[in-house]
Design an enzyme around this catalytic site. Structure first.
Site, mmCIF file in Angstrom:
data_model
loop_
_atom_site.group_PDB
_atom_site.id
_atom_site.type_symbol
_atom_site.label_atom_id
_atom_site.label_comp_id
_atom_site.label_asym_id
_atom_site.label_seq_id
_atom_site.Cartn_x
_atom_site.Cartn_y
_atom_site.Cartn_z
ATOM 1 C CB SER A 1 66.007 33.349 60.823
ATOM 2 O OG SER A 1 66.213 33.526 62.217
ATOM 3 C CE1 TYR B 1 70.686 35.195 59.638
ATOM 4 C CE2 TYR B 1 69.198 35.637 61.465
ATOM 5 C CZ TYR B 1 69.751 34.753 60.559
ATOM 6 O OH TYR B 1 69.361 33.435 60.562
#
Length: 264
Positions: free
Chosen positions: A143, A156
């Site tokens: 990401s 995350y």
């Protein structure tokens, strides 16, 4: 090590979004594809049908990246495919909790899914490739938050940053076997995880993003396709950010979302 890697690929999380788009791109380029889903069996069956429409084999496994036996899924898919040349780790999850409110169980679940699972799958894939005596490709979908923090996403961001560093270590360790390992770090992409329909990618405006809109899954899949191709044979340990320029905006954080382009 000389030669080409086999045209068999495993793509986790291929029931929708980036995983499905990647599976279809690889099928169009002549790969048989092992597909996984967590719960969306209808979605993964649709991906499998689309792979077969492109003239390639598709095999499917239900997969939970958070389980300690997650890597065994790669073994089963590779056995059904008759080999393995490419692994793309896409399956993942997220959360929206500030650190002070984040339950430990949720922290562990996100790390297990987003870091432990890719580790176990990459480990199994590497073993298969080494045993086969041929080159290979591993791509970890991280990401933009592999590189940049975001409020409310401590687990995350930590998992994706960890996966980015794991990618680099794997690249060092596996290079002698002809296996390249790279990361692709998407920004905001129109997927079920972001709640944006794929067809709305170019209509979903983001004034604070230089490109000005949300990304499409095919724009991520195309970078993955490059990294698994012979054209990227000298690329390893890299992280390719696919975010429309979002990560370039730190110096403009004090500007309004619509006024940052002005020099006045």
């Amino acid at each position: 090590m000389t030669g080409h890697h086999p045209r068999q690929a495993v793509v986790t999380g291929s029931d929708s979004g980036i995983g499905a788009a990647t599976a279809l791109l690889l099928a169009a380029e002549g790969y048989d594809v092992g597909l996984t889903c967590h719960e969306d069996t209808a979605g993964v069956r649709a991906t499998a049908a689309a792979v077969e429409e492109r003239g390639q084999r598709a095999v499917v496994e239900v997969f939970d990246a958070s389980r300690p036996d997650a890597g065994a899924t790669v073994d089963r898919l590779a056995e059904q495919l008759g080999g393995l040349g490419v692994l793309v780790n896409v399956a993942g999850t997220g959360h929206t909790d500030r650190v002070v409110d984040l339950p430990y169980e949720r922290w562990r679940q996100v790390l297990a899914t987003d870091l432990d699972g890719p580790f176990l799958c990459a480990q199994r894939a590497a073993r298969i490739m080494i045993a086969g005596g041929h080159p290979g490709r591993i791509v970890n979908v991280t990401s933009v938050h592999e590189h940049l923090p975001r409020l409310g996403t401590a687990a995350y961001c930590s998992a994706k940053a960890g996966l980015g560093m794991l990618t680099k270590v794997l690249a060092l360790e596996l290079a002698e076997h002809g296996i390249t390992v790279n990361a692709v770090a998407p920004g905001e992409i129109a997927t079920p995880m972001t709640g944006i329909a794929e067809e709305d990618a170019y209509r979903e405006e983001r004034p604070g993003n230089p490109v000005g809109h949300v990304g499409h899954v095919n724009e991520v899949a195309s970078v993955i396709g490059f990294l698994v191709s012979p054209r990227a044979s000298y690329v390893t340990g890299a992280s390719y950010v696919v975010d429309g320029g979002l990560s370039l905006m730190a110096a403009h954080g004090h500007d309004s979302a619509t006024g940052w382009r002005s020099l006045s």
